[in-house]
Design a protein around this motif. Sequence first.
Motif, PDB file in Angstrom:
ATOM      1  N   TRP A   6      -7.245   2.044   4.912  1.00  0.00           N
ATOM      2  CA  TRP A   6      -8.162   2.301   6.018  1.00  0.00           C
ATOM      3  C   TRP A   6      -9.621   2.207   5.572  1.00  0.00           C
ATOM      4  O   TRP A   6     -10.427   1.507   6.174  1.00  0.00           O
ATOM      5  CB  TRP A   6      -7.846   3.681   6.594  1.00  0.00           C
ATOM      6  N   ALA A  41      -9.566  -1.169  11.952  1.00  0.00           N
ATOM      7  CA  ALA A  41      -9.191  -0.771  10.591  1.00  0.00           C
ATOM      8  C   ALA A  41      -8.200   0.390  10.611  1.00  0.00           C
ATOM      9  O   ALA A  41      -7.206   0.386   9.879  1.00  0.00           O
ATOM     10  CB  ALA A  41     -10.438  -0.392   9.795  1.00  0.00           C
ATOM     11  N   TRP A  42      -8.470   1.393  11.454  1.00  0.00           N
ATOM     12  CA  TRP A  42      -7.567   2.548  11.517  1.00  0.00           C
ATOM     13  C   TRP A  42      -6.199   2.125  12.022  1.00  0.00           C
ATOM     14  O   TRP A  42      -5.168   2.558  11.505  1.00  0.00           O
ATOM     15  CB  TRP A  42      -8.156   3.624  12.419  1.00  0.00           C
ATOM     16  N   LEU A  85      -3.512  10.002  10.273  1.00  0.00           N
ATOM     17  CA  LEU A  85      -2.748   9.085   9.422  1.00  0.00           C
ATOM     18  C   LEU A  85      -1.790   9.851   8.519  1.00  0.00           C
ATOM     19  O   LEU A  85      -0.623   9.460   8.346  1.00  0.00           O
ATOM     20  CB  LEU A  85      -3.701   8.243   8.569  1.00  0.00           C
ATOM     21  N   ALA A 135      -4.180   0.421   9.319  1.00  0.00           N
ATOM     22  CA  ALA A 135      -3.648   1.396   8.361  1.00  0.00           C
ATOM     23  C   ALA A 135      -2.479   2.167   8.961  1.00  0.00           C
ATOM     24  O   ALA A 135      -1.487   2.455   8.279  1.00  0.00           O
ATOM     25  CB  ALA A 135      -4.754   2.347   7.924  1.00  0.00           C
TER      26      ALA A 135
END
Length: 738
Positions: A134, A145-146, A47, A149
């Motif tokens: 996240w 979720a990842w 990320l 994000a």
Amino acid sequence: MRSDPKSKRKQVSPKGPSRPAKGQSTVGPRRAAFVWSWPTVLAALTLVVLVLATYAPVAQNTFIWDDNDYVTHNLTLRSLPGLRSIWFSPFSLPQYYPLVHTTFWVEYHLWELEPLGYHIVNVLLHTTSVLLLWRLLVRLELPGAWLAAALFAVHPVMVESVAWVTERKNVLSLALTLGSMLCYLRFAPATKEEGGASSRAVAWTNYALAFVLFVLALLSKTVVATMPAVLLVIYWWKRGNVGWRDAVRLLPFFVVGIGLGLVTAWLERIHVGAEGADWSFTPIERGLIAGRAVWFYAGKLVWPYPIIFFYPKWDISAGLWWQYLFPMAALALVAALWLVRGRIGRGPLASVLIFGGVLVPALGFLNVYPFRYSFVADHFQYHASLAILALSGASLASMGQSVADLFARTTTDDTTPAPIIPRARRALLGLPSAMLLISLAVLSFRGTHVYFDLHSLYGDIIEKNPNGWAAHLNLGAKLLFEGKKDEAMEQFRIALELSPKQPIAHTNYGDAIFDLGIRKGFEPGQLDTAREHFQTAMDLEPRWMPAYVGLAKTLIREEKYDEAMKYLTRALELYPNNPPALETMGALLIKEKRWLEAIDYYQKALVHRPNLAQSHHGLGLALLNLGRTREALPHLETSLILDPDSYEAQFALANALMDLKEFRTAIDRYNEAIRIKPDYLDALSNLAVAYGQMGDADHAIEYCEKVLAIDPDFKSAQTNLENARELKRQQAEKKMAK
């Protein structure tokens, strides 16, 4: 995506639920501690790399648009008293977000006005929000979720907030808000099955920390006042109901959020200037704006093209039936999601409610200044977009999993090696998501270049929104400042053709022409042209205060002081604390040599806007004429910092330095004034005096002769030339005597 607790059946121990140990929280069974495993670390690093790679071009970007008010011309950043003003003098800032300006204050003292540092901080804050989002979605057990994000990390709609220094408001407030939400959910988990803190002391520590972070977020941008309502929606989503205890616990958050939100709305109107014809909408029209804006923002998240700094401004009319379709469709969607919540879960409805709720401050129900140019802007949905992106991430993850499961069922037989199925599943889940993220990242990477400087920004707006009069107008002002008069006038002409009934277009054009005359000298008819545009603006909107101020400035220039006083009196009746009106009144009083009254008006103007160069200049002149040179000096120096290309500011500071017998420094200032305006006779004449005071008769004679070559009747130069020649004669006699 179904997230109802009733869809997850849990086995209960035959012994029944265990009682919490003494001192342990009774909110729910304790959740296993979070462990930073290697896969988790790798996901976090991915990320971070996504954000840094996407926003790498901002390292080359400069300051744009409002960055002058927030950073480059913001005098509160320069000193410790300025830091005190940031917190305790709301009118000293363009908007009262003291924590934002405190970060700028710190940065100014670290790297002054180097834009790279400010851009890096914005990118790092965005990165922080990505990571916090996240972890928040993981805590809420949301599938994908990842991915959600990552979508937020690289989505082109976020570029405006990250690449524009002024939008530190967004990136800072969101990071603090997400931190606050995580702390609050540790204090009061969203489900009874989810663990809470290990003790009451720790639980209430999390509550206190959540409240502090929330207040800090409000002091960065009050749009986050919706956070407690968001938490209630999350509780409803996860549990199916909201208890009275949830509302009571969040009551302090609601109180402080509403309070600071009302303060911001008040300042936006009386200090920023969000009132007048551009905001005079009926309640029905505001509803039409809101309904259309909601769909616009959702559409940009789905299809982020084109991305424009100034989107076209809609014509809103309560008499057009089709405009009612937007709010009606929004309400119909909410109703439909409510009716089918039993089949698809509460998640989609919760997402839509959060999205719309967080957008409320920017939907037209409250006056915000950018509505002068457009009803929508990308940075307005920086916070709200999280709800739709979370839903998108969860939906994509669920769809990918379903396809993978179907693939596994239809391809598995006794001869298929077992490892093939997990690999295929990972490919089905990962490849489409990776392609989507790469596509969005490329669009955002390209979008950051738009914010390189004002020319690139205005050029992009004009290319994508040719009818955007504000871009033409501002590009014209920029070109005029750079001395490109013909190009500037063409941009002004286009702007006025596109917006002949916009008073701000006429006043800005008039101001630009007037300022050009001040800097370069007035050409025949130039004052008349400026006055015509000011008058037109006044005719279009009789309460348009800048038109009165503009007319007064032209009359002061023509020494028609009584007429100018009438217009300024009217301007101050309309807006008693308007800084430009107060400043212009001070300038009029300076012309009439009413020094003490001028000082009063200039000081009032600077209370409301400390970065007004002309107010500092005028205040310095008034003090100088009263013999208060030491008091005048800092104001004259400040005027020069704010407007280094002003020959008048250079000249006034030089005169003050002459009074203080600092002749060498005064000579430098006079030379700067002459560099800006080579035929500035007063500066040339005073430069001769300065050299004479230093005993340099040759230079004194040289500059007196330059003045007289331009204007043989310049009386003071004639006198100074005689004095310089006498000085040279005396010096020669002394030399002979030795």
